[in-house]
Design an enzyme around this catalytic site. Structure first.
Site, PDB file in Angstrom:
ATOM      1  N   SER A  75      -1.844 -22.936   8.944  1.00  0.00           N
ATOM      2  CA  SER A  75      -2.326 -21.817   8.136  1.00  0.00           C
ATOM      3  C   SER A  75      -2.542 -20.520   8.891  1.00  0.00           C
ATOM      4  O   SER A  75      -2.832 -19.491   8.271  1.00  0.00           O
ATOM      5  CB  SER A  75      -3.622 -22.209   7.427  1.00  0.00           C
ATOM      6  OG  SER A  75      -3.336 -22.976   6.292  1.00  0.00           O
ATOM      7  N   TYR A 171     -10.096 -22.504  -1.551  1.00  0.00           N
ATOM      8  CA  TYR A 171      -8.938 -22.261  -0.692  1.00  0.00           C
ATOM      9  C   TYR A 171      -7.723 -22.876  -1.367  1.00  0.00           C
ATOM     10  O   TYR A 171      -7.740 -24.041  -1.747  1.00  0.00           O
ATOM     11  CB  TYR A 171      -9.180 -22.911   0.663  1.00  0.00           C
ATOM     12  CG  TYR A 171      -8.135 -22.619   1.701  1.00  0.00           C
ATOM     13  CD1 TYR A 171      -8.318 -21.585   2.625  1.00  0.00           C
ATOM     14  CD2 TYR A 171      -6.985 -23.386   1.789  1.00  0.00           C
ATOM     15  CE1 TYR A 171      -7.362 -21.321   3.593  1.00  0.00           C
ATOM     16  CE2 TYR A 171      -6.029 -23.130   2.755  1.00  0.00           C
ATOM     17  CZ  TYR A 171      -6.223 -22.103   3.654  1.00  0.00           C
ATOM     18  OH  TYR A 171      -5.281 -21.846   4.613  1.00  0.00           O
ATOM     19  N   GLY A 307      -5.672 -23.526  11.577  1.00  0.00           N
ATOM     20  CA  GLY A 307      -4.593 -24.124  10.804  1.00  0.00           C
ATOM     21  C   GLY A 307      -4.439 -25.596  11.107  1.00  0.00           C
ATOM     22  O   GLY A 307      -4.818 -26.064  12.179  1.00  0.00           O
TER      23      GLY A 307
END
Length: 354
Positions: A75, A171, A307
């Site tokens: 991410s 999210y 991430g």
């Protein structure tokens, strides 16, 4: 794909040396405690840098991992995409508070009410397609991990469901698939080409790439594994399931250079950087701006993104004083704990016991 294991910041007691000290002892403890098969880190301030790697490159063949090795950044890709979107804002090609329907008419259900800003900071309240079985690159998917996906195929999965009307921050990787399509609509080029044209080439990030359908990771790299319950090699996979939400590959030095350029105002206007650093309260341990996370440490705030993609976890943080910490961890039979990861961050940025 990413919510990271750092859901809640905790108070941590850390034995430290000086500020910016090397973090090899802490990384070695994570490896020794089966939290990782390998770990890479780079710590820098205005005058010096330290890079190191611990563990093994391959659990069967051995070998030391390279501190300059490649890894999947998950991410952290979102920060690259958000930067491109804010550059387009600076160029007058869109406005943050315009509805997405103004640029991608009819693509998103309720798109006449959801603004570009809400996609960037995950307040669109769109269902995350990676919540569906078989659609998360954080989990083992067998031979399906080599399948190629198209962005609109992923959105079809996302738009088939709705989140409960709970008023919470959610999210959602769906947001950044939409933003990837937005970049393509406004520029007429693939989003990866825009990332390369606007960020990778100007900053000379020669070891950062948008892989598309390519399954491998360039050498050198430490392999990523998944416990099944024995560790299986999860390194090779087609990352198109992540696309603009998390497919990119990089190194610690390249990520450090990118975050430094972004957060020192070299990639966007002052107004756009301020917008990126304007966060919403997520109630999950960090603030979220426009493609940026903020973490509150005992000595202040650090900015960046984390991430996760099967076999790899990434942390790229920088303080306004110029210190930075970039890590890639290859989880073993367990994920590194919040205390272990944040302990390293506190050592680097605070230099005192948390």
């Amino acid at each position: 794909m990413m919510q990271t294991m750092m859901n809640v910041l905790v108070a941590v007691t850390v034995a430290t040396g000086g500020q910016g000290a090397g973090v090899r002892p802490e990384l070695e403890k994570i490896v020794a405690g089966n939290g990782a098969t390998a770990a890479l880190a780079r710590v820098s301030d205005d005058s010096r840098s330290w890079s190191g790697a611990v563990g093994v490159r391959d659990i069967n063949r051995g070998g030391r991992p390279s501190p300059s090795g490649y890894f999947r950044i998950g991410s952290v890709t979102k920060t690259f995409v958000a930067t491109v979107v804010l550059q387009l804002v600076d160029e007058g090609k869109l406005r943050l508070d315009d509805p997405i329907d103004q640029y991608l008419p009819g693509l998103v259900p309720g798109g006449e009410r959801i603004t570009v800003r809400q996609f960037l900071n995950h307040t669109s309240h769109l269902y995350d397609y990676m919540s569906e079985p078989g659609y998360s690159t954080n989990r083992w998917r067998g031979e399906a991990r080599f399948r190629s996906y198209q962005p609109r195929e992923l959105l079809k999965v996302a738009f088939a469901k709705k989140l409960p009307d709970d008023g919470k921050w959610h999210y959602s990787n769906t947001n950044y698939v939409v933003l990837g399509l937005l970049v393509e609509k406004l520029t007429g080029r693939p989003y990866g080409e825009e990332v390369a044209r606007r960020i990778l080439r100007p900053l000379n990030l020669r070891h950062t790439l948008v892989p598309g359908d390519r399954a491998g990771v360039p050498s050198p790299h430490a392999k990523g594994y998944e416990p099944m319950p024995d560790l299986v090699d999860a390194t090779r996979m087609n990352p198109s399931l992540d696309w603009a939400a998390g497919e990119m590959i990089s190194t610690t030095a390249d990520l450090e250079r990118f975050m430094s350029a972004l957060l020192s105002g070299k990639l966007t206007s002052t107004e756009s950087l301020q917008a990126m650093r304007t966060t919403v309260d997520t109630k999950v341990g960090f603030g979220y701006g426009l493609g940026l996370q903020s973490y509150t440490l005992p000595c202040g705030t650090v900015w960046g993104h984390s991430g996760e993609l099967i076999g790899y976890q990434t942390f790229a943080f920088r303080s306004d004083s110029g210190k930075s910490l970039t890590m890639s961890i290859n989880p073993s039979t367990r994920n590194p704990s919040t205390q272990e990861v944040m302990g390293i961050a506190i050592k680097v940025f605070c230099g005192t016991a948390g």
